[in-house]
Design an enzyme around this catalytic site. Structure first.
Site, PDB file in Angstrom:
ATOM      1  N   ARG A  35       0.850  -1.208   0.000  1.00  0.00           N
ATOM      2  CA  ARG A  35       0.000   0.000   0.000  1.00  0.00           C
ATOM      3  C   ARG A  35       0.879   1.249   0.000  1.00  0.00           C
ATOM      4  NH1 ARG A  35      -4.422   0.528  -1.887  1.00  0.00           N
ATOM      5  NH2 ARG A  35      -5.274  -1.205  -0.680  1.00  0.00           N
ATOM      6  N   ARG A  45       2.588  -5.891 -10.146  1.00  0.00           N
ATOM      7  CA  ARG A  45       2.998  -5.399  -8.817  1.00  0.00           C
ATOM      8  C   ARG A  45       3.157  -6.527  -7.801  1.00  0.00           C
ATOM      9  NH1 ARG A  45      -2.366  -2.414  -6.175  1.00  0.00           N
ATOM     10  NH2 ARG A  45      -3.842  -4.105  -6.518  1.00  0.00           N
ATOM     11  N   HIS A  98       0.564   3.873 -10.447  1.00  0.00           N
ATOM     12  CA  HIS A  98      -0.475   4.226  -9.451  1.00  0.00           C
ATOM     13  C   HIS A  98       0.172   5.002  -8.287  1.00  0.00           C
ATOM     14  CE1 HIS A  98      -3.714   3.689  -6.566  1.00  0.00           C
ATOM     15  NE2 HIS A  98      -4.426   2.981  -7.410  1.00  0.00           N
ATOM     16  N   ASP A 157     -12.642   9.091  -6.905  1.00  0.00           N
ATOM     17  CA  ASP A 157     -12.078   8.033  -7.752  1.00  0.00           C
ATOM     18  C   ASP A 157     -12.459   8.410  -9.181  1.00  0.00           C
ATOM     19  OD1 ASP A 157     -12.071   4.387  -7.499  1.00  0.00           O
ATOM     20  OD2 ASP A 157     -11.011   5.796  -8.827  1.00  0.00           O
ATOM     21  N   GLU A 176      -2.380   9.338 -10.816  1.00  0.00           N
ATOM     22  CA  GLU A 176      -1.812   8.169 -11.506  1.00  0.00           C
ATOM     23  C   GLU A 176      -1.646   8.420 -13.008  1.00  0.00           C
ATOM     24  OE1 GLU A 176      -4.526   4.993 -10.333  1.00  0.00           O
ATOM     25  OE2 GLU A 176      -4.886   6.137  -8.497  1.00  0.00           O
TER      26      GLU A 176
HETATM   27  O1  TA6 Z   1      -6.774   4.049  -8.884  1.00  0.00           O
HETATM   28  C1  TA6 Z   1      -7.958   4.061  -8.144  1.00  0.00           C
HETATM   29  C2  TA6 Z   1      -8.330   2.625  -7.778  1.00  0.00           C
HETATM   30  O2  TA6 Z   1      -8.659   1.893  -8.938  1.00  0.00           O
HETATM   31  C3  TA6 Z   1      -9.471   2.682  -6.769  1.00  0.00           C
HETATM   32  O3  TA6 Z   1     -10.679   2.266  -7.352  1.00  0.00           O
HETATM   33  C4  TA6 Z   1      -8.982   1.782  -5.638  1.00  0.00           C
HETATM   34  O4  TA6 Z   1      -9.366   0.446  -5.879  1.00  0.00           O
HETATM   35  C5  TA6 Z   1      -7.463   1.979  -5.737  1.00  0.00           C
HETATM   36  O5  TA6 Z   1      -7.222   1.960  -7.140  1.00  0.00           O
HETATM   37  C6  TA6 Z   1      -6.617   1.031  -4.943  1.00  0.00           C
HETATM   38  O6  TA6 Z   1      -6.644  -0.253  -5.506  1.00  0.00           O
HETATM   39  P1  TA6 Z   1      -5.843  -1.432  -4.715  1.00  0.00           P
HETATM   40  O7  TA6 Z   1      -6.097  -2.664  -5.522  1.00  0.00           O
HETATM   41  O8  TA6 Z   1      -4.387  -1.039  -4.689  1.00  0.00           O
HETATM   42  O9  TA6 Z   1      -6.426  -1.460  -3.340  1.00  0.00           O
END
Ligand code: TA6
Length: 273
Positions: free
Chosen positions: A58, A83, A148, A191, A248
Site C-alpha cells: 500500500r 505489482r 499508481h 475516484d 496516476e
Molecule cells: O486508482 C484508483 C483505484 O482503482 C481505486 O478504485 C482503488 O481500488 C485503488 O485503485 C486502490 O486499488 P488497490 O487494488 O491497490 O487497493
C-alpha cells in the site's frame, strides 16, 4: 546501494548525496523517494502495509499492468499481476547526479496462467533531484497500464491538483465537484479518470508543490478513499488517508500495447518544488 529483506520482500536501498530511495523488487515498486532538498518524502507509504510475497504494497508507485482496475475474469488480481511478481534488477548506473536502475519482468508460470502471452516489461528509474520513471512494455497483445502513484501531502483537505483537464469519468455515484474546473479538491472519496489531461499536473498542499510531467499518458486517475473506505482497508491506519493523494499516470482509453503496437512506453517526471 544495498539490498535487504524486509519481512518477506527484498528491498533495494539507495542513499545518494542528492536523495534517498527504496525499491521493492516485488513489483519494481518505488516505495520511498526524498530529494535532500525536500522537507519530507515525496512518495507516501502506509505504515500498515504488508510486505508479503504476492501481496500488493500500500503506497509507493505500484505498476498496474497488463490491466488497470478489476479484471472481468475470475481470480484475476486487481490492477494486474506486475505489482505482485518478483522483478529482476538488470542494470544499475551510479553517477554524481543520478542513479539509473533498470528492472525487468517477463512471463512465468503465474503470469501465463493469467495472461497467456510472452512479454517483457521494463521499469527504467532515473533518480536524482528529479524522479523519472519510464515503463516499457513489449507484448503483441492488448494491455492497459498505470503508474499508481501515492504522493505525500500535509492534509488531503488542503490539497489541490491542477492540470487535469475538464473531461473525466467519475467511478463513484456521488462525485466530488471540484472548486475549480481542471482542478481537484478533496472533501469526500474521490475516484476519477481524467481523459484529456494536460501534459503537466501539480499537487499543491499549501506547504509544497509536486510537479508531474507526463509523456504518452492518455489518462490521469485521481483517488483518495476518504474515511469510510479507509476504515475497511487493513493496510491503512486510522486517519492516514489524510496524508496521501493518488495522481496516476495511465494509458486506459485505448490499448497501451496491442498486436499492431507491440512496443510502447509511458513516462512521468516527478519534481518536488
Ligand atoms: O486508482 C484508483 C483505484 O482503482 C481505486 O478504485 C482503488 O481500488 C485503488 O485503485 C486502490 O486499488 P488497490 O487494488 O491497490 O487497493
Amino acid at each position: 546501494m544495498s539490498k535487504i529483506v524486509y519481512d518477506e520482500l527484498p528491498l533495494i536501498i539507495i542513499k545518494h548525496n542528492l536523495f534517498d530511495a527504496i525499491f521493492s523488487l516485488q513489483g519494481a515498486q518505488l516505495l520511498h523517494w526524498q530529494p535532500k532538498s525536500a522537507r519530507s518524502p515525496v512518495i507516501w507509504l502506509s505504515q500498515n502495509s504488508l510486505f508479503k510475497k504476492g501481496k500488493a504494497i500500500r503506497g509507493g508507485i505500484p505498476i498496474c499492468w497488463p490491466w488497470f482496475g478489476n479484471s472481468n475474469q475470475k481470480d484475476h488480481p486487481a490492477h494486474g499481476f506486475a505489482r505482485n511478481e518478483l522483478w529482476q534488477l538488470t542494470k544499475t548506473v551510479i553517477k554524481d547526479d543520478i542513479v539509473s536502475c533498470t528492472f525487468m519482468l517477463t512471463e512465468n508460470e503465474v503470469t501465463l496462467s493469467l495472461f497467456p502471452h510472452e512479454f517483457k516489461l521494463y521499469l527504467i528509474a532515473e533518480l536524482g533531484e528529479k524522479c523519472k520513471l519510464t515503463l516499457r512494455a513489449e507484448v503483441n497483445f492488448e494491455s492497459t497500464v498505470a503508474l499508481h502513484s501515492y504522493f505525500e501531502v500535509t492534509s488531503i483537505q488542503s490539497t489541490l491538483v491542477s492540470g487535469l483537464g475538464e473531461i473525466y469519468c467519475d467511478k463513484l455515484a456521488t462525485e466530488n465537484i471540484p472548486q475549480k474546473i481542471g482542478s481537484m479538491t478533496f472533501d469526500q472519496e474521490v475516484d476519477r479518470i481524467y481523459q484529456q489531461p494536460e501534459l503537466v499536473q501539480t499537487v499543491m498542499d499549501g506547504q509544497r508543490s509536486i510537479r508531474l510531467s507526463q509523456h504518452n499518458v492518455t489518462d490521469i486517475v485521481t483517488w483518495n478513499p476518504w474515511i469510510d473506505k479507509a476504515k475497511k482497508m487493513a493496510d491503512l491506519t486510522g486517519d492516514s488517508y489524510q496524508q496521501f493523494v493518488c495522481v496516476e499516470s495511465a494509458h486506459l482509453q485505448h490499448s497501451f500495447t496491442s498486436f499492431n503496437k507491440p512496443i510502447n512506453e509511458l513516462q512521468v517526471i516527478i519534481e518536488s518544488l
